[in-house]
Scaffold this motif. Structure first.
Motif, PDB file in Angstrom:
ATOM      1  N   SER A  45     -15.863 118.166 -60.707  1.00 16.57           N
ATOM      2  CA  SER A  45     -17.009 117.595 -61.427  1.00 16.57           C
ATOM      3  C   SER A  45     -18.163 116.913 -60.047  1.00 16.57           C
ATOM      4  O   SER A  45     -19.362 117.429 -60.461  1.00 16.57           O
ATOM      5  N   ALA A  46     -17.690 116.770 -59.179  1.00 16.37           N
ATOM      6  CA  ALA A  46     -18.700 116.503 -58.009  1.00 16.37           C
ATOM      7  C   ALA A  46     -19.448 117.591 -57.414  1.00 16.37           C
ATOM      8  O   ALA A  46     -20.776 117.706 -57.401  1.00 16.37           O
ATOM      9  N   ALA A  47     -18.709 118.616 -57.540  1.00 18.93           N
ATOM     10  CA  ALA A  47     -19.379 120.073 -56.969  1.00 18.93           C
ATOM     11  C   ALA A  47     -20.333 120.468 -58.033  1.00 18.93           C
ATOM     12  O   ALA A  47     -21.316 121.000 -57.723  1.00 18.93           O
ATOM     13  N   ALA A  51     -24.445 120.839 -57.683  1.00 17.68           N
ATOM     14  CA  ALA A  51     -25.160 122.251 -57.949  1.00 17.68           C
ATOM     15  C   ALA A  51     -26.224 122.039 -59.079  1.00 17.68           C
ATOM     16  O   ALA A  51     -27.170 122.585 -58.843  1.00 17.68           O
ATOM     17  N   LEU A  52     -25.954 121.154 -60.054  1.00 16.66           N
ATOM     18  CA  LEU A  52     -26.747 120.724 -61.095  1.00 16.66           C
ATOM     19  C   LEU A  52     -28.142 120.283 -60.662  1.00 16.66           C
ATOM     20  O   LEU A  52     -29.161 120.430 -60.932  1.00 16.66           O
ATOM     21  N   SER A 103     -33.518 134.127 -57.235  1.00 11.92           N
ATOM     22  CA  SER A 103     -32.378 134.271 -58.068  1.00 11.92           C
ATOM     23  C   SER A 103     -30.938 134.177 -57.688  1.00 11.92           C
ATOM     24  O   SER A 103     -30.307 133.814 -58.461  1.00 11.92           O
ATOM     25  N   ILE A 104     -30.906 134.867 -56.504  1.00  8.12           N
ATOM     26  CA  ILE A 104     -29.616 134.754 -56.044  1.00  8.12           C
ATOM     27  C   ILE A 104     -28.917 133.242 -55.890  1.00  8.12           C
ATOM     28  O   ILE A 104     -28.082 133.096 -56.351  1.00  8.12           O
ATOM     29  N   THR A 105     -29.911 132.410 -55.395  1.00  8.88           N
ATOM     30  CA  THR A 105     -29.379 131.188 -54.989  1.00  8.88           C
ATOM     31  C   THR A 105     -29.312 130.536 -56.458  1.00  8.88           C
ATOM     32  O   THR A 105     -28.473 129.579 -56.674  1.00  8.88           O
ATOM     33  N   LEU A 106     -30.089 130.725 -57.347  1.00  5.89           N
ATOM     34  CA  LEU A 106     -30.052 129.914 -58.660  1.00  5.89           C
ATOM     35  C   LEU A 106     -29.026 130.448 -59.431  1.00  5.89           C
ATOM     36  O   LEU A 106     -28.547 129.562 -60.302  1.00  5.89           O
ATOM     37  N   PHE A 107     -28.610 131.587 -59.441  1.00  2.00           N
ATOM     38  CA  PHE A 107     -27.609 132.168 -60.135  1.00  2.00           C
ATOM     39  C   PHE A 107     -26.390 131.336 -59.439  1.00  2.00           C
ATOM     40  O   PHE A 107     -25.132 131.118 -60.244  1.00  2.00           O
ATOM     41  N   LEU A 108     -26.216 131.391 -57.973  1.00  2.01           N
ATOM     42  CA  LEU A 108     -24.942 130.878 -57.681  1.00  2.01           C
ATOM     43  C   LEU A 108     -24.925 129.349 -58.070  1.00  2.01           C
ATOM     44  O   LEU A 108     -23.781 128.820 -58.467  1.00  2.01           O
ATOM     45  N   SER A 109     -25.865 128.758 -58.225  1.00  2.99           N
ATOM     46  CA  SER A 109     -25.998 127.151 -58.457  1.00  2.99           C
ATOM     47  C   SER A 109     -25.443 127.104 -59.911  1.00  2.99           C
ATOM     48  O   SER A 109     -24.767 126.166 -60.365  1.00  2.99           O
ATOM     49  N   CYS A 110     -25.990 127.960 -60.870  1.00  2.00           N
ATOM     50  CA  CYS A 110     -25.715 127.998 -62.282  1.00  2.00           C
ATOM     51  C   CYS A 110     -24.311 128.381 -62.487  1.00  2.00           C
ATOM     52  O   CYS A 110     -23.603 127.722 -63.366  1.00  2.00           O
ATOM     53  N   VAL A 111     -23.710 129.414 -61.599  1.00  2.00           N
ATOM     54  CA  VAL A 111     -22.197 129.670 -61.883  1.00  2.00           C
ATOM     55  C   VAL A 111     -21.500 128.422 -61.440  1.00  2.00           C
ATOM     56  O   VAL A 111     -20.460 128.256 -62.258  1.00  2.00           O
ATOM     57  N   ILE A 112     -21.762 127.941 -60.312  1.00  2.06           N
ATOM     58  CA  ILE A 112     -21.097 126.647 -60.061  1.00  2.06           C
ATOM     59  C   ILE A 112     -21.094 125.643 -61.061  1.00  2.06           C
ATOM     60  O   ILE A 112     -20.026 124.986 -61.333  1.00  2.06           O
ATOM     61  N   LEU A 114     -21.544 126.010 -64.500  1.00  3.85           N
ATOM     62  CA  LEU A 114     -20.865 126.569 -65.565  1.00  3.85           C
ATOM     63  C   LEU A 114     -19.234 126.264 -65.377  1.00  3.85           C
ATOM     64  O   LEU A 114     -18.432 126.110 -66.189  1.00  3.85           O
ATOM     65  N   PHE A 115     -18.907 126.693 -64.063  1.00  4.73           N
ATOM     66  CA  PHE A 115     -17.645 126.744 -63.594  1.00  4.73           C
ATOM     67  C   PHE A 115     -17.085 125.111 -63.740  1.00  4.73           C
ATOM     68  O   PHE A 115     -16.066 124.960 -64.121  1.00  4.73           O
ATOM     69  N   GLY A 116     -17.920 124.152 -63.279  1.00  3.39           N
ATOM     70  CA  GLY A 116     -17.374 122.712 -63.496  1.00  3.39           C
ATOM     71  C   GLY A 116     -17.396 122.466 -64.878  1.00  3.39           C
ATOM     72  O   GLY A 116     -16.248 121.718 -65.071  1.00  3.39           O
ATOM     73  N   LEU A 117     -17.986 122.884 -65.776  1.00  5.27           N
ATOM     74  CA  LEU A 117     -18.121 122.553 -67.034  1.00  5.27           C
ATOM     75  C   LEU A 117     -16.908 123.158 -67.940  1.00  5.27           C
ATOM     76  O   LEU A 117     -16.268 122.510 -68.713  1.00  5.27           O
ATOM     77  N   LYS A 118     -16.384 124.343 -67.014  1.00  9.00           N
ATOM     78  CA  LYS A 118     -15.136 125.091 -68.006  1.00  9.00           C
ATOM     79  C   LYS A 118     -13.932 124.302 -67.414  1.00  9.00           C
ATOM     80  O   LYS A 118     -13.123 124.146 -68.270  1.00  9.00           O
TER      81      LYS A 118
END
Length: 267
Positions: A45-47, A51-52, A103-112, A114-118
């Motif tokens: 959650s903290a990670a 990222a958010l 786009s690369i760094t924004l994509f990485l942030s979004c993936v993290i 979404l990973f946290g939400l999941k």
């Protein structure tokens, strides 16, 4: 076209150190947040929260990237300007390269995120209010606005930088900086002055869209646990006209910048 694509590749290589630094910084910040969060049982959650927080900061990414790239060009400006391609092609190559990096760094942030939400048990409750389709829709809407703001800031910066470079060839660095700063202040003042007029409202206040309409259009389920509800202010709106107006201003600025680069900056 192949010459321009080659230029984009060259610009991307030029900006690669800045991109790597940003990716490393992102990983470090998220990892640090995850480490301290894990000590209290909330590592994922903290990670994800870290990222958010970093996602909206991307509105400044293109500005910082262009600052770094143009400062590097300053040391060998004559080589850059001797390129046979027109000024707008040179600037577009930098912007496209910057957008790829962003786009690369924004994509990485979004993936993290979404990973946290999941996978975070702390975030299970959010799915009582929002589905995955809701989350993706809101994310897309937010990311589009981040890109638009980032482009706006970047093109304003490019305009001021090229104006400054034009002046330095004639009156020196310090005075050029002062004049450029004054120009920025005057333009900001005029923009603020215009935004309070009826004429500005006439230009921009069309295509009214309510954020509530967007949320319901994305099929948001506003019901929360225990019968509570998520309230949204019905007066929260934006105007498509303001986006169009800003796009026109930015396009004009880009054309002026390209013209200055071609005609007024000596090599």
């Amino acid at each position: 076209m192949s010459a321009w694509i080659s230029l984009v590749k060259k610009e991307f290589r030029l900006g690669l150190p800045a991109l790597l630094f940003t990716v490393i910084a992102l990983i470090f910040i998220v990892g640090l947040a995850g480490y301290f969060g894990a000590r209290h049982g909330h590592g994922i959650s903290a990670a994800a929260i870290a990222a958010l927080v970093l996602i909206p900061i991307h509105i400044f990414y293109l500005l910082c990237y262009m600052f770094d790239s143009l400062q590097k060009e300053r040391k060998k400006l004559h080589l850059w300007l001797h390129n046979p391609l027109p000024g707008y092609s040179l600037l577009l190559a930098k912007l496209v390269s910057a957008l790829i990096a962003m786009s690369i760094t924004l994509f990485l942030s979004c993936v993290i995120v979404l990973f946290g939400l999941k996978f975070s048990s702390d975030n299970k409750e959010i799915f009582h209010a929002f589905s995955w389709s809701n989350i993706f829709s809101t994310g897309i809407f937010s990311v589009i606005n981040i890109y638009l703001f980032a482009l706006d800031f970047a093109i304003w910066f490019i305009f001021l930088w090229v104006f400054y470079r034009m002046l330095t060839r004639r009156i020196g660095g310090f005075l050029s900086f002062i004049i450029t700063l004054v120009l920025f202040g005057v333009l900001a003042y005029l923009d603020n002055l215009l935004s309070g007029t009826r004429f500005y409202e006439w230009l921009t206040h069309w295509g009214k869209v309510s954020l509530v309409d967007i949320l319901t259009g994305f099929n948001f389920n506003f019901s929360l646990n225990h019968g509570s509800h998520l309230s949204v202010d019905n007066t929260t709106v934006f105007y498509i006209g303001s986006y169009v107006f800003e796009a026109i201003i930015v396009a004009i600025l880009f054309c002026i910048t390209s013209w200055i680069l071609d005609k007024k900056i000596e090599v």
